[in-house]
Design a protein around this motif. Structure first.
Motif, PDB file in Angstrom:
ATOM      1  N   GLU A   1     -14.724 -14.498   3.555  1.00  0.00           N
ATOM      2  CA  GLU A   1     -15.030 -13.169   4.063  1.00  0.00           C
ATOM      3  C   GLU A   1     -14.980 -12.154   2.925  1.00  0.00           C
ATOM      4  O   GLU A   1     -14.077 -12.184   2.100  1.00  0.00           O
ATOM      5  CB  GLU A   1     -14.004 -12.758   5.128  1.00  0.00           C
ATOM      6  CG  GLU A   1     -14.044 -13.594   6.373  1.00  0.00           C
ATOM      7  CD  GLU A   1     -12.910 -13.249   7.320  1.00  0.00           C
ATOM      8  OE1 GLU A   1     -12.270 -12.186   7.145  1.00  0.00           O
ATOM      9  OE2 GLU A   1     -12.653 -14.046   8.223  1.00  0.00           O
ATOM     10  N   PRO A   2     -15.961 -11.227   2.870  1.00  0.00           N
ATOM     11  CA  PRO A   2     -15.898 -10.201   1.835  1.00  0.00           C
ATOM     12  C   PRO A   2     -14.732  -9.255   2.097  1.00  0.00           C
ATOM     13  O   PRO A   2     -14.455  -8.913   3.244  1.00  0.00           O
ATOM     14  CB  PRO A   2     -17.243  -9.485   1.965  1.00  0.00           C
ATOM     15  CG  PRO A   2     -17.728  -9.791   3.338  1.00  0.00           C
ATOM     16  CD  PRO A   2     -17.120 -11.110   3.723  1.00  0.00           C
ATOM     17  N   LEU A   3     -14.041  -8.893   1.042  1.00  0.00           N
ATOM     18  CA  LEU A   3     -12.913  -7.983   1.180  1.00  0.00           C
ATOM     19  C   LEU A   3     -13.424  -6.562   1.297  1.00  0.00           C
ATOM     20  O   LEU A   3     -14.365  -6.174   0.610  1.00  0.00           O
ATOM     21  CB  LEU A   3     -11.998  -8.093  -0.047  1.00  0.00           C
ATOM     22  CG  LEU A   3     -11.388  -9.463  -0.331  1.00  0.00           C
ATOM     23  CD1 LEU A   3     -10.613  -9.435  -1.630  1.00  0.00           C
ATOM     24  CD2 LEU A   3     -10.499  -9.904   0.805  1.00  0.00           C
ATOM     25  N   ALA A   4     -12.797  -5.787   2.175  1.00  0.00           N
ATOM     26  CA  ALA A   4     -13.164  -4.380   2.310  1.00  0.00           C
ATOM     27  C   ALA A   4     -12.678  -3.647   1.069  1.00  0.00           C
ATOM     28  O   ALA A   4     -11.513  -3.741   0.701  1.00  0.00           O
ATOM     29  CB  ALA A   4     -12.524  -3.801   3.566  1.00  0.00           C
ATOM     30  N   VAL A   5     -13.571  -2.947   0.405  1.00  0.00           N
ATOM     31  CA  VAL A   5     -13.231  -2.244  -0.828  1.00  0.00           C
ATOM     32  C   VAL A   5     -12.481  -0.967  -0.463  1.00  0.00           C
ATOM     33  O   VAL A   5     -12.989  -0.144   0.312  1.00  0.00           O
ATOM     34  CB  VAL A   5     -14.501  -1.906  -1.637  1.00  0.00           C
ATOM     35  CG1 VAL A   5     -14.167  -1.105  -2.881  1.00  0.00           C
ATOM     36  CG2 VAL A   5     -15.246  -3.179  -2.001  1.00  0.00           C
TER      37      VAL A   5
END
Length: 198
Positions: A9-13
């Motif tokens: 899952e892409p990490l929330a920046v």
């Protein structure tokens, strides 16, 4: 080996990363326009501009370094200290990436208990280990080894970043009531799982 949940899952920046990249990109572009091709020699100066934007580069650091959000604020403070000690070395497109990875590396070593080694940061930053080590030493001398950041200084820089967030109309932090530089922000779980000294 079983795959860990959420590993892909892409990490929330965090907002601090977005705001810092906006500030540094704008400063680099301003100094590029003012330089007329003349630049003071510096260990951080690259031969050509990197093809990756400041925002993408800082997001890459965030994704792989897994340092605490406070490290980005402290890295910004260190960059300001470096600029104050070296007014002839203007932050521009030829040095911003190297200064950024070095300031984050320096901040994480001072702020976080667990962090990756220089070889790992060199790979994240697209540098050789020898260059990463050299830049770290040069940066430390450049800020006079002044690594301590008082709570007052930290709060001041948080307020600068917070003001920039709302001035630039960037997406606000997930919880409007939470501070941009909140020190109690949870780390992404994938970072907690892979964060260990290498």
């Amino acid at each position: 080996m079983a795959e860990q949940p959420g590993a892909d899952e892409p990490l929330a920046v965090p907002a601090v990363v977005s705001v810092l990249s906006t500030i540094l990109q704008r400063q680099a572009e301003r100094n590029d326009a003012a330089s007329d091709g003349r630049r003071a020699p510096s260990a951080f100066h690259g031969v050509r501009k990197p093809s990756i934007s400041v925002r993408r580069y800082l997001e890459r650091i965030f994704r792989y370094a897994c340092c605490s959000p406070s490290c980005y604020v402290v890295a910004y403070i260190y960059l300001d200290r470096f600029a104050g000690s070296h007014p002839a070395v203007a932050l521009d497109s030829f040095n911003v990436h190297r200064l950024l990875i070095t300031s984050v590396l320096t901040a994480v070593k001072f702020m976080d208990d667990i962090y990756y080694n220089n070889a790992y940061y060199a790979k994240v930053g697209g540098l050789s280990l020898m260059e990463m080590n050299y830049l770290e030493v040069d940066f430390l001398f450049g800020i006079g080894f002044e690594l301590n950041v008082t709570p007052v200084t930290f709060s001041y820089y948080c307020s600068v970043l917070q003001k920039e967030l709302y001035t630039e109309s960037l997406p606000p932090p997930a919880a409007a009531s939470r501070s941009l530089c909140c020190l109690t922000e949870e780390e992404p779980s994938s970072c907690r799982q892979k964060q260990l000294a290498v």
